[in-house]
Design a protein around this motif. Structure first.
Motif: not given
Length: 97
Positions: A73-77
């Protein structure tokens, strides 16, 4: 970076967690494994944007040769390989682990 470096870090983390999963040495070993893995992904793999069917979610993956990693998930990476950005890392680098 070779597979042997990742394998060495993995085996050390496994060893430290078996000895004392809540101990400082285990935490340091896990952090070293995570940072080594991240460095491998960022420096040696190709990022791939994925199409999400979930509204508002953005995912991507990494690819090397014919192997594709699990989606992230881009939001958490956070692809920050700067050692100074983590509070524990200077302690590890100075041999306290």
């Amino acid at each position: 970076m070779t597979d042997s470096i990742l394998r060495t870090e993995y085996n050390e983390a496994k060893h430290q967690c078996r000895a004392d999963s809540k101990g400082f040495a285990a935490g340091c070993a896990i952090l070293r494994l995570a940072m080594t893995s991240l460095k491998f992904l960022v420096e040696e793999c190709l990022p791939i944007d994925l199409v999400s069917r979930v509204q508002g979610k953005q995912y991507f993956s990494f690819k090397k040769a014919n192997v594709v990693a699990r989606p992230a998930n881009s939001e958490f990476f956070l692809a920050d390989t700067d050692a100074g950005s983590l509070g524990y890392l200077p302690t590890i680098q100075h041999g306290y682990a």
